[in-house]
Design a protein around this motif. Structure first.
Motif, PDB file in Angstrom:
ATOM      1  N   TRP A  60       0.800  -1.220   0.000  1.00  0.00           N
ATOM      2  CA  TRP A  60       0.000   0.000   0.000  1.00  0.00           C
ATOM      3  C   TRP A  60       0.835   1.274   0.000  1.00  0.00           C
ATOM      4  N   LEU A  61       2.150   1.153  -0.117  1.00  0.00           N
ATOM      5  CA  LEU A  61       2.982   2.351  -0.224  1.00  0.00           C
ATOM      6  C   LEU A  61       2.602   3.095  -1.503  1.00  0.00           C
ATOM      7  N   PRO A  62       2.598   4.428  -1.487  1.00  0.00           N
ATOM      8  CA  PRO A  62       2.150   5.199  -2.655  1.00  0.00           C
ATOM      9  C   PRO A  62       2.855   4.810  -3.953  1.00  0.00           C
ATOM     10  N   GLU A  63       4.138   4.487  -3.892  1.00  0.00           N
ATOM     11  CA  GLU A  63       4.861   4.141  -5.124  1.00  0.00           C
ATOM     12  C   GLU A  63       4.595   2.710  -5.586  1.00  0.00           C
ATOM     13  N   ARG A  64       3.910   1.898  -4.782  1.00  0.00           N
ATOM     14  CA  ARG A  64       3.676   0.502  -5.135  1.00  0.00           C
ATOM     15  C   ARG A  64       2.219   0.175  -5.444  1.00  0.00           C
ATOM     16  N   VAL A  65       1.277   0.883  -4.842  1.00  0.00           N
ATOM     17  CA  VAL A  65      -0.133   0.551  -5.014  1.00  0.00           C
ATOM     18  C   VAL A  65      -0.603   0.933  -6.419  1.00  0.00           C
ATOM     19  N   THR A  66      -1.460   0.099  -6.982  1.00  0.00           N
ATOM     20  CA  THR A  66      -1.997   0.373  -8.317  1.00  0.00           C
ATOM     21  C   THR A  66      -3.416   0.921  -8.195  1.00  0.00           C
ATOM     22  N   SER A  67      -3.903   1.528  -9.250  1.00  0.00           N
ATOM     23  CA  SER A  67      -5.271   2.056  -9.221  1.00  0.00           C
ATOM     24  C   SER A  67      -6.276   0.904  -9.100  1.00  0.00           C
ATOM     25  N   LEU A  68      -5.993  -0.245  -9.708  1.00  0.00           N
ATOM     26  CA  LEU A  68      -6.887  -1.400  -9.590  1.00  0.00           C
ATOM     27  C   LEU A  68      -6.958  -1.886  -8.143  1.00  0.00           C
ATOM     28  N   GLN A  69      -5.839  -1.857  -7.429  1.00  0.00           N
ATOM     29  CA  GLN A  69      -5.848  -2.252  -6.020  1.00  0.00           C
ATOM     30  C   GLN A  69      -6.672  -1.272  -5.191  1.00  0.00           C
ATOM     31  N   ARG A  70      -6.522   0.025  -5.448  1.00  0.00           N
ATOM     32  CA  ARG A  70      -7.311   1.027  -4.719  1.00  0.00           C
ATOM     33  C   ARG A  70      -8.803   0.820  -4.959  1.00  0.00           C
ATOM     34  N   GLU A  71      -9.171   0.549  -6.217  1.00  0.00           N
ATOM     35  CA  GLU A  71     -10.576   0.347  -6.561  1.00  0.00           C
ATOM     36  C   GLU A  71     -11.122  -0.944  -5.962  1.00  0.00           C
ATOM     37  N   SER A  72     -10.276  -1.937  -5.765  1.00  0.00           N
ATOM     38  CA  SER A  72     -10.712  -3.217  -5.206  1.00  0.00           C
ATOM     39  C   SER A  72     -10.840  -3.185  -3.693  1.00  0.00           C
ATOM     40  N   PHE A  73     -10.320  -2.154  -3.070  1.00  0.00           N
ATOM     41  CA  PHE A  73     -10.397  -2.008  -1.619  1.00  0.00           C
ATOM     42  C   PHE A  73     -11.661  -1.236  -1.291  1.00  0.00           C
ATOM     43  N   PHE A  74     -12.739  -1.952  -0.992  1.00  0.00           N
ATOM     44  CA  PHE A  74     -14.002  -1.269  -0.734  1.00  0.00           C
ATOM     45  C   PHE A  74     -14.607  -1.711   0.595  1.00  0.00           C
ATOM     46  N   VAL A  75     -13.773  -1.867   1.611  1.00  0.00           N
ATOM     47  CA  VAL A  75     -14.280  -2.301   2.909  1.00  0.00           C
ATOM     48  C   VAL A  75     -15.189  -1.252   3.553  1.00  0.00           C
ATOM     49  N   PHE A  76     -15.086   0.005   3.133  1.00  0.00           N
ATOM     50  CA  PHE A  76     -15.975   1.051   3.640  1.00  0.00           C
ATOM     51  C   PHE A  76     -17.065   1.386   2.626  1.00  0.00           C
ATOM     52  N   GLY A  77     -17.228   0.543   1.623  1.00  0.00           N
ATOM     53  CA  GLY A  77     -18.180   0.828   0.561  1.00  0.00           C
ATOM     54  C   GLY A  77     -17.502   1.669  -0.505  1.00  0.00           C
ATOM     55  N   ALA A  78     -18.288   2.212  -1.418  1.00  0.00           N
ATOM     56  CA  ALA A  78     -17.724   3.013  -2.502  1.00  0.00           C
ATOM     57  C   ALA A  78     -18.772   3.988  -3.021  1.00  0.00           C
ATOM     58  N   SER A  79     -18.306   4.969  -3.741  1.00  0.00           N
ATOM     59  CA  SER A  79     -19.157   5.940  -4.409  1.00  0.00           C
ATOM     60  C   SER A  79     -20.069   6.660  -3.408  1.00  0.00           C
ATOM     61  N   ARG A  80     -21.313   6.884  -3.759  1.00  0.00           N
ATOM     62  CA  ARG A  80     -22.202   7.628  -2.869  1.00  0.00           C
ATOM     63  C   ARG A  80     -22.651   6.814  -1.663  1.00  0.00           C
ATOM     64  N   ARG A  81     -22.407   5.506  -1.668  1.00  0.00           N
ATOM     65  CA  ARG A  81     -22.755   4.654  -0.523  1.00  0.00           C
ATOM     66  C   ARG A  81     -21.555   4.414   0.397  1.00  0.00           C
ATOM     67  N   LYS A  82     -20.475   5.149   0.185  1.00  0.00           N
ATOM     68  CA  LYS A  82     -19.278   4.976   1.004  1.00  0.00           C
ATOM     69  C   LYS A  82     -19.548   5.481   2.417  1.00  0.00           C
ATOM     70  N   CYS A  83     -19.024   4.786   3.398  1.00  0.00           N
ATOM     71  CA  CYS A  83     -19.181   5.165   4.805  1.00  0.00           C
ATOM     72  C   CYS A  83     -18.625   6.565   5.031  1.00  0.00           C
ATOM     73  N   ILE A  84     -19.415   7.432   5.651  1.00  0.00           N
ATOM     74  CA  ILE A  84     -18.946   8.798   5.884  1.00  0.00           C
ATOM     75  C   ILE A  84     -17.897   8.861   6.993  1.00  0.00           C
ATOM     76  N   GLY A  85     -17.752   7.783   7.739  1.00  0.00           N
ATOM     77  CA  GLY A  85     -16.774   7.767   8.820  1.00  0.00           C
ATOM     78  C   GLY A  85     -15.474   7.080   8.460  1.00  0.00           C
ATOM     79  N   ASP A  86     -15.236   6.815   7.165  1.00  0.00           N
ATOM     80  CA  ASP A  86     -14.035   6.058   6.786  1.00  0.00           C
ATOM     81  C   ASP A  86     -12.746   6.789   7.148  1.00  0.00           C
ATOM     82  N   VAL A  87     -12.683   8.084   6.903  1.00  0.00           N
ATOM     83  CA  VAL A  87     -11.467   8.846   7.213  1.00  0.00           C
ATOM     84  C   VAL A  87     -11.274   8.929   8.731  1.00  0.00           C
ATOM     85  N   LEU A  88     -12.354   9.168   9.460  1.00  0.00           N
ATOM     86  CA  LEU A  88     -12.268   9.217  10.917  1.00  0.00           C
ATOM     87  C   LEU A  88     -11.828   7.858  11.476  1.00  0.00           C
TER      88      LEU A  88
END
Length: 153
Positions: A60-88
């Motif tokens: 998950w280091l910035p120089e190693r992670v791919t956009s496909l990996q970021r998109e596949s990580f949806f443990v907090f949901g995604a798009s408009r249904r994304k958990c509003i508390g994910d950053v917190l």
């Protein structure tokens, strides 16, 4: 480390969404059908995560992670249904881990134990015996309040 832990042990084991367009499943009708998404199953995503069963936080280091990996990580949901508390939640977990590991050394004592996940209504890894030792005597908590003595100035 936290992102990789959540990838392997997501906080939820099933997400449901309503199909808004044809998704290619014979029984799924747009606007009427609910689809279930399972964020668990790392082996099924071996094309996204090399060695999907391995705990590899450096992926998950910035120089190693791919956009496909970021998109596949949806443990907090995604798009408009994304958990509003994910950053917190991620911030709180990061601060907690930083505080614990700055004061304590954690040593895993469960070598050779059964580490399989057993499905429940919640996804929880099996209990992990951990020995907790203060990093040094000066920073060890004292008394029942758990406060750390401060040096006199």
């Amino acid at each position: 480390m936290i992102t990789e832990t959540l990838r392997l042990y997501p906080p939820t084991w099933l997400l449901s969404r309503r199909a808004v367009r044809n998704v290619g499943w014979p029984a799924a009708r747009p606007g009427r059908s609910r689809c279930a998404l399972q964020p668990v199953r790392p082996p099924a995503r071996s094309h996204v995560f090399p060695t999907p069963d391995a705990f590899a936080p450096f992926r998950w280091l910035p120089e190693r992670v791919t956009s496909l990996q970021r998109e596949s990580f949806f443990v907090f949901g995604a798009s408009r249904r994304k958990c509003i508390g994910d950053v917190l939640g991620m911030s709180g977990a990061t601060i907690t881990v930083a505080m614990l590991t700055s004061r304590w050394d954690l040593h895993h004592r469960g070598i050779g134990r059964d580490r399989r996940i057993r499905p429940h209504a919640e996804l929880t890894p099996p209990p992990t015996p951990v020995a907790v030792r203060p990093r040094n005597a000066e920073r060890a908590p004292t008394g029942s309040s758990g406060t750390t003595p401060r040096p006199a100035h």
